[in-house]
Design a protein around this motif. Sequence first.
Motif, PDB file in Angstrom:
ATOM      1  N   GLN A   9      45.742  17.068  64.561  1.00  0.00           N
ATOM      2  CA  GLN A   9      46.795  18.033  64.889  1.00  0.00           C
ATOM      3  C   GLN A   9      45.715  19.371  65.231  1.00  0.00           C
ATOM      4  O   GLN A   9      46.397  20.110  66.153  1.00  0.00           O
ATOM      5  N   PHE A  10      44.770  19.720  64.568  1.00  0.00           N
ATOM      6  CA  PHE A  10      44.127  20.912  64.802  1.00  0.00           C
ATOM      7  C   PHE A  10      42.541  20.390  64.929  1.00  0.00           C
ATOM      8  O   PHE A  10      42.176  19.319  64.305  1.00  0.00           O
ATOM      9  N   LEU A  11      42.104  21.153  65.800  1.00  0.00           N
ATOM     10  CA  LEU A  11      40.379  20.837  66.037  1.00  0.00           C
ATOM     11  C   LEU A  11      39.647  21.982  66.538  1.00  0.00           C
ATOM     12  O   LEU A  11      40.119  22.663  67.339  1.00  0.00           O
ATOM     13  N   SER A  12      38.478  22.460  65.583  1.00  0.00           N
ATOM     14  CA  SER A  12      37.884  23.655  65.735  1.00  0.00           C
ATOM     15  C   SER A  12      36.398  23.289  65.825  1.00  0.00           C
ATOM     16  O   SER A  12      35.950  22.528  64.852  1.00  0.00           O
ATOM     17  N   ILE A  13      35.710  23.641  67.098  1.00  0.00           N
ATOM     18  CA  ILE A  13      34.616  22.868  67.287  1.00  0.00           C
ATOM     19  C   ILE A  13      33.538  24.082  67.978  1.00  0.00           C
ATOM     20  O   ILE A  13      34.230  25.023  68.442  1.00  0.00           O
ATOM     21  N   GLN A  14      32.207  23.680  68.030  1.00  0.00           N
ATOM     22  CA  GLN A  14      31.319  24.688  68.712  1.00  0.00           C
ATOM     23  C   GLN A  14      31.323  24.326  70.054  1.00  0.00           C
ATOM     24  O   GLN A  14      31.289  23.087  70.347  1.00  0.00           O
ATOM     25  N   GLU A  15      30.866  25.423  70.842  1.00  0.00           N
ATOM     26  CA  GLU A  15      30.733  24.993  72.396  1.00  0.00           C
ATOM     27  C   GLU A  15      29.619  24.029  72.477  1.00  0.00           C
ATOM     28  O   GLU A  15      28.717  24.137  71.942  1.00  0.00           O
ATOM     29  N   GLY A  16      29.625  23.012  73.305  1.00  0.00           N
ATOM     30  CA  GLY A  16      28.662  21.963  73.400  1.00  0.00           C
ATOM     31  C   GLY A  16      29.168  20.813  72.942  1.00  0.00           C
ATOM     32  O   GLY A  16      28.405  19.620  73.284  1.00  0.00           O
ATOM     33  N   GLU A  17      30.044  20.749  71.652  1.00  0.00           N
ATOM     34  CA  GLU A  17      30.277  19.331  71.329  1.00  0.00           C
ATOM     35  C   GLU A  17      31.199  18.829  72.077  1.00  0.00           C
ATOM     36  O   GLU A  17      32.092  19.229  73.059  1.00  0.00           O
ATOM     37  N   ASN A  18      31.054  17.412  71.659  1.00  0.00           N
ATOM     38  CA  ASN A  18      31.990  16.230  72.209  1.00  0.00           C
ATOM     39  C   ASN A  18      33.382  15.971  71.346  1.00  0.00           C
ATOM     40  O   ASN A  18      33.160  16.401  70.182  1.00  0.00           O
ATOM     41  N   LEU A  19      34.667  15.734  71.904  1.00  0.00           N
ATOM     42  CA  LEU A  19      35.535  15.345  71.029  1.00  0.00           C
ATOM     43  C   LEU A  19      36.421  14.713  71.891  1.00  0.00           C
ATOM     44  O   LEU A  19      36.513  14.239  73.195  1.00  0.00           O
ATOM     45  N   THR A  20      37.370  13.810  70.935  1.00  0.00           N
ATOM     46  CA  THR A  20      38.201  12.915  71.474  1.00  0.00           C
ATOM     47  C   THR A  20      39.698  13.172  70.733  1.00  0.00           C
ATOM     48  O   THR A  20      39.632  13.408  69.520  1.00  0.00           O
ATOM     49  N   VAL A  21      40.824  13.215  71.584  1.00  0.00           N
ATOM     50  CA  VAL A  21      42.132  13.560  70.935  1.00  0.00           C
ATOM     51  C   VAL A  21      42.769  12.313  71.283  1.00  0.00           C
ATOM     52  O   VAL A  21      42.689  11.660  72.493  1.00  0.00           O
ATOM     53  N   TYR A  22      43.657  11.784  70.588  1.00  0.00           N
ATOM     54  CA  TYR A  22      44.451  10.543  70.632  1.00  0.00           C
ATOM     55  C   TYR A  22      45.962  11.053  70.676  1.00  0.00           C
ATOM     56  O   TYR A  22      46.540  11.730  69.867  1.00  0.00           O
ATOM     57  N   CYS A  23      46.544   9.817  71.270  1.00  0.00           N
ATOM     58  CA  CYS A  23      47.900   9.692  71.571  1.00  0.00           C
ATOM     59  C   CYS A  23      48.553   8.298  71.144  1.00  0.00           C
ATOM     60  O   CYS A  23      48.013   7.577  71.925  1.00  0.00           O
TER      61      CYS A  23
END
Lengths: 111, 116
Positions: A9-23
């Motif tokens: 629901q929420f994601l807080s990361i640093q610049e340069g990181e990778n992330l995946t969001v799911y639906c």
Amino acid sequence: TQLLEQSPQFLSIQEGENLTVYCNSSSVFSSLQWYRQEPGEGPVLLVTVVTGGEVKKLKRLTFQFGDARKDSSLHITAAQPGDTGLYLCAGASGGSYIPTFGRGTSLIVHP
Amino acid sequence: DTAVSQTPKYLVTQMGNDKSIKCEQNLGHDTMYWYKQDSKKFLKIMFSYNNKELIINETVPNRFSPKSPDKAHLNLHINSLELGDSAVYFCASSQLAGGAVPYEQYFGPGTRLTVT
């Protein structure tokens, strides 16, 4: 009612990181769209996927539609502060051209 | 040039009042929509118009009445406002709807309605 569950629901990361969001859904969709909404603005379409297993790339963003057309993912490589926003998935099915929206993933990318 | 515009941007009013939100699109689209986004960011369709005719009317109170004077405009009038009507209301437009795959919807900037 077809429900689309988005995670996280929420994601807080640093610049340069990778992330995946799911639906995810228990329903089959004929198409699925991803929108990004910035604070104080309306959603803007990023991509539409229509074929099971389809993968689309938009610069550092990679979208995938599940083989069974019940789920989708959005992967961002080397996130930047400009990627900050609410990411919404929206699915349409059953001959309806009006997509049903998920509740969104709120992403913050810190410089 | 703003593609989809809404007025006002902010609307603060008291319970029981009647208010209207206006929407205009200059994209030449045939279909227009009204959405409500609640405090948890859930975006839900309220109405859809094709060429000035109502084609979708989701379960919304009949205090909400859309009006489309021409295909470039879709206004939303709300009677007897209630606290629960507080939300951000988005207008959107797209090419003529009806195909198997939804066309891209172009959203306005939203109207933040606060009912006190």
